[in-house]
Motif scaffolding. Sequence first.
Motif, PDB file in Angstrom:
ATOM      1  N   CYS A   1       0.838  -1.198   0.000  1.00  0.00           N
ATOM      2  CA  CYS A   1       0.000   0.000   0.000  1.00  0.00           C
ATOM      3  C   CYS A   1       0.871   1.246   0.000  1.00  0.00           C
ATOM      4  O   CYS A   1       1.889   1.289   0.707  1.00  0.00           O
ATOM      5  N   LYS A   2       0.457   2.235  -0.770  1.00  0.00           N
ATOM      6  CA  LYS A   2       1.135   3.529  -0.768  1.00  0.00           C
ATOM      7  C   LYS A   2       0.107   4.600  -0.473  1.00  0.00           C
ATOM      8  O   LYS A   2      -0.995   4.594  -1.025  1.00  0.00           O
ATOM      9  N   PHE A   3       0.534   5.536   0.353  1.00  0.00           N
ATOM     10  CA  PHE A   3      -0.385   6.422   1.027  1.00  0.00           C
ATOM     11  C   PHE A   3       0.284   7.782   1.060  1.00  0.00           C
ATOM     12  O   PHE A   3       1.327   7.935   1.666  1.00  0.00           O
ATOM     13  N   GLY A   4      -0.237   8.792   0.326  1.00  0.00           N
ATOM     14  CA  GLY A   4       0.418  10.096   0.253  1.00  0.00           C
ATOM     15  C   GLY A   4      -0.285  11.135   1.103  1.00  0.00           C
ATOM     16  O   GLY A   4      -1.510  11.239   1.091  1.00  0.00           O
ATOM     17  N   LEU A   5       0.504  11.925   1.834  1.00  0.00           N
ATOM     18  CA  LEU A   5      -0.031  13.025   2.641  1.00  0.00           C
ATOM     19  C   LEU A   5       0.300  14.356   1.974  1.00  0.00           C
ATOM     20  O   LEU A   5       0.871  14.398   0.886  1.00  0.00           O
TER      21      LEU A   5
ATOM     22  N   SER B   1       9.647  11.422   0.448  1.00  0.00           N
ATOM     23  CA  SER B   1       8.535  11.835  -0.425  1.00  0.00           C
ATOM     24  C   SER B   1       7.213  12.050   0.311  1.00  0.00           C
ATOM     25  O   SER B   1       6.197  12.302  -0.331  1.00  0.00           O
ATOM     26  N   ARG B   2       7.219  11.967   1.639  1.00  0.00           N
ATOM     27  CA  ARG B   2       5.990  12.073   2.432  1.00  0.00           C
ATOM     28  C   ARG B   2       4.960  11.025   2.009  1.00  0.00           C
ATOM     29  O   ARG B   2       3.746  11.237   2.085  1.00  0.00           O
ATOM     30  N   THR B   3       5.472   9.893   1.521  1.00  0.00           N
ATOM     31  CA  THR B   3       4.612   8.772   1.127  1.00  0.00           C
ATOM     32  C   THR B   3       4.795   7.640   2.118  1.00  0.00           C
ATOM     33  O   THR B   3       5.928   7.240   2.415  1.00  0.00           O
ATOM     34  N   ILE B   4       3.696   7.126   2.654  1.00  0.00           N
ATOM     35  CA  ILE B   4       3.746   6.020   3.594  1.00  0.00           C
ATOM     36  C   ILE B   4       3.595   4.728   2.801  1.00  0.00           C
ATOM     37  O   ILE B   4       2.555   4.479   2.178  1.00  0.00           O
ATOM     38  N   SER B   5       4.640   3.915   2.796  1.00  0.00           N
ATOM     39  CA  SER B   5       4.621   2.647   2.072  1.00  0.00           C
ATOM     40  C   SER B   5       4.665   1.508   3.084  1.00  0.00           C
ATOM     41  O   SER B   5       5.501   1.514   3.996  1.00  0.00           O
TER      42      SER B   5
ATOM     43  N   ASP C   1       1.577  28.264   5.448  1.00  0.00           N
ATOM     44  CA  ASP C   1       0.393  27.436   5.259  1.00  0.00           C
ATOM     45  C   ASP C   1       0.712  25.942   5.314  1.00  0.00           C
ATOM     46  O   ASP C   1      -0.120  25.106   4.981  1.00  0.00           O
ATOM     47  N   ALA C   2       1.924  25.602   5.708  1.00  0.00           N
ATOM     48  CA  ALA C   2       2.313  24.193   5.773  1.00  0.00           C
ATOM     49  C   ALA C   2       1.672  23.511   6.977  1.00  0.00           C
ATOM     50  O   ALA C   2       1.365  24.147   7.990  1.00  0.00           O
ATOM     51  N   VAL C   3       1.481  22.208   6.863  1.00  0.00           N
ATOM     52  CA  VAL C   3       0.982  21.413   7.980  1.00  0.00           C
ATOM     53  C   VAL C   3       2.190  20.952   8.794  1.00  0.00           C
ATOM     54  O   VAL C   3       3.058  20.253   8.281  1.00  0.00           O
ATOM     55  N   GLU C   4       2.248  21.392  10.041  1.00  0.00           N
ATOM     56  CA  GLU C   4       3.402  21.081  10.897  1.00  0.00           C
ATOM     57  C   GLU C   4       3.008  20.039  11.932  1.00  0.00           C
ATOM     58  O   GLU C   4       2.079  20.247  12.712  1.00  0.00           O
ATOM     59  N   LEU C   5       3.710  18.926  11.931  1.00  0.00           N
ATOM     60  CA  LEU C   5       3.474  17.857  12.891  1.00  0.00           C
ATOM     61  C   LEU C   5       4.654  17.800  13.843  1.00  0.00           C
ATOM     62  O   LEU C   5       5.802  17.682  13.418  1.00  0.00           O
TER      63      LEU C   5
ATOM     64  N   LEU D   1       4.317  19.409   4.141  1.00  0.00           N
ATOM     65  CA  LEU D   1       4.225  18.731   5.433  1.00  0.00           C
ATOM     66  C   LEU D   1       5.571  18.836   6.125  1.00  0.00           C
ATOM     67  O   LEU D   1       6.587  18.379   5.606  1.00  0.00           O
ATOM     68  N   VAL D   2       5.598  19.481   7.290  1.00  0.00           N
ATOM     69  CA  VAL D   2       6.831  19.679   8.049  1.00  0.00           C
ATOM     70  C   VAL D   2       6.742  18.839   9.315  1.00  0.00           C
ATOM     71  O   VAL D   2       5.816  19.007  10.116  1.00  0.00           O
ATOM     72  N   ILE D   3       7.704  17.919   9.477  1.00  0.00           N
ATOM     73  CA  ILE D   3       7.670  17.037  10.648  1.00  0.00           C
ATOM     74  C   ILE D   3       8.383  17.665  11.837  1.00  0.00           C
ATOM     75  O   ILE D   3       7.896  17.654  12.944  1.00  0.00           O
ATOM     76  N   ASP D   4       9.554  18.253  11.594  1.00  0.00           N
ATOM     77  CA  ASP D   4      10.307  18.867  12.687  1.00  0.00           C
ATOM     78  C   ASP D   4      10.532  20.325  12.335  1.00  0.00           C
ATOM     79  O   ASP D   4      11.443  20.675  11.608  1.00  0.00           O
ATOM     80  N   LYS D   5       9.673  21.199  12.856  1.00  0.00           N
ATOM     81  CA  LYS D   5       9.732  22.604  12.433  1.00  0.00           C
ATOM     82  C   LYS D   5      10.984  23.314  12.943  1.00  0.00           C
ATOM     83  O   LYS D   5      11.335  24.382  12.461  1.00  0.00           O
ATOM     84  N   ASN D   6      11.671  22.728  13.933  1.00  0.00           N
ATOM     85  CA  ASN D   6      12.893  23.356  14.427  1.00  0.00           C
ATOM     86  C   ASN D   6      14.047  23.216  13.446  1.00  0.00           C
ATOM     87  O   ASN D   6      14.936  24.045  13.401  1.00  0.00           O
ATOM     88  N   SER D   7      14.042  22.138  12.665  1.00  0.00           N
ATOM     89  CA  SER D   7      15.147  21.894  11.754  1.00  0.00           C
ATOM     90  C   SER D   7      14.841  22.310  10.323  1.00  0.00           C
ATOM     91  O   SER D   7      15.726  22.472   9.521  1.00  0.00           O
ATOM     92  N   GLN D   8      13.554  22.496   9.970  1.00  0.00           N
ATOM     93  CA  GLN D   8      13.202  22.875   8.611  1.00  0.00           C
ATOM     94  C   GLN D   8      12.311  24.096   8.650  1.00  0.00           C
ATOM     95  O   GLN D   8      11.419  24.199   9.468  1.00  0.00           O
TER      96      GLN D   8
END
Length: 425
Positions: free
Chosen positions: A211-215, A252-256, A231-235, A219-226
């Motif tokens: 399965c491949k699953f794109g978000l 690629s922000r793709t969950i495989s 308007d980005a989604v920060e997790l 999408l920013v996972i660690d806002k301190n480093s990037q």
Amino acid sequence: MISAFFIFNQKGEVLISRLYRTDFKRSIADVFRIQVVSNSDVRSPIITLGSTSFFHVRVNNLYVVCVTKTNVNAALVFEFCYRFISIAKSYFGKVDEESVKNNFVLIYELIDEISDYGYPQNSEIDTLKSYITTESVISSAIAAEESSKITTQATGATSWRRGDVKYKKNEAFVDVVETVNLSMSAKGTVLRADVDGHIQMRAYLSGTPECKFGLNDKLVIDKNSQGGASDAVELDDCRFHQCVRLNEFDTSRTISFIPPDGEFELMRYRSTSNVKLPLRVIPTVNEIGTTQVSYNITVKANFGTKLSATNVVLRIPTPLNTTGVDCKVANGKAKYVPAENVVVWKIPRIQGGQECTFSATAGLTSTTTRQVWARPPIDVDFEVLMLTASGLIVRFLKVFEKSNYHSIKWVRYLTKASGSYQIRF
């Protein structure tokens, strides 16, 4: 790791007892009963007496307890307890005293299988169900080749899935569920706003599908480093099921992943930036002398007109010396609950962009000593389908399998609040 595992009922009686090591005797259960079960002042889930630590989790008036003398990872012990509870639910539904007594032989099999000498072992529900069976699980005599399959599944690269799963209709359901936490001051400034979310998946797919699953693209996972866009989604925090290949997500922000069969939690996350608040509550509460309090509250839906909030419940506090409340609402029903000192305003549905108003006058009894009203916050509960407060969206969901069968995919979004959406006044 742990030296003993117990399940107690609310009276402190031992329902399940398993000693993994020789550093404890069964009498250690009496210590827990006296110090924790019989002591109503104990609130902490971890109690240390001398060199002995008791870790307990409560579920339906049962205590699931792990005991150890070593300096163990507390999070790992609690994860073991909760994993045991989820396994038990998958076998016999509700975990309560009656079900534990009815299935005690099965429970001993399970705890011996998921823990070896006190160390957690394989706790994948699908794998356990293939060789620990009950009447509710379809089973047949396990032949030598079946036993070989189990061994491969438990020790191979995909221990969470069997390769011979077959369905007539191949479907995948994805639920993105978010809980909004809000604390707003009386002046209307946001003191705290964050989102706790998880992606729940139900996979009814034949074979061993990929399965491949794109978000979201932004999408920013660690806002301190990037440095993310406004308007980005920060997790702030992400946790994935063990089936996810993390290297592809980073690039690629793709969950495989190869999904387990049935229902599982694919991902859990938190977000504290750019949180969209579904409902805006504007309260105006005035104390008129010492005999009355007037309320004027407006609720506005901050989302598109095609969406709607359902099961909206506002719990509006009243002073302790309130005698009665005269409520006027155009939408829903409002009722004063004297036992809880609140007015409960229930609105079945609020359409996007709609405003609902509440006005009321509370009558107060005169008291000899004037006490200042603490003004507890207004609690708001609601559910909004097809909306995410964090902005997280699923761009695509693809299923690849060597037989190239057709699969049906469903994606649903749900944003809700339950006791964590509070507005001060």
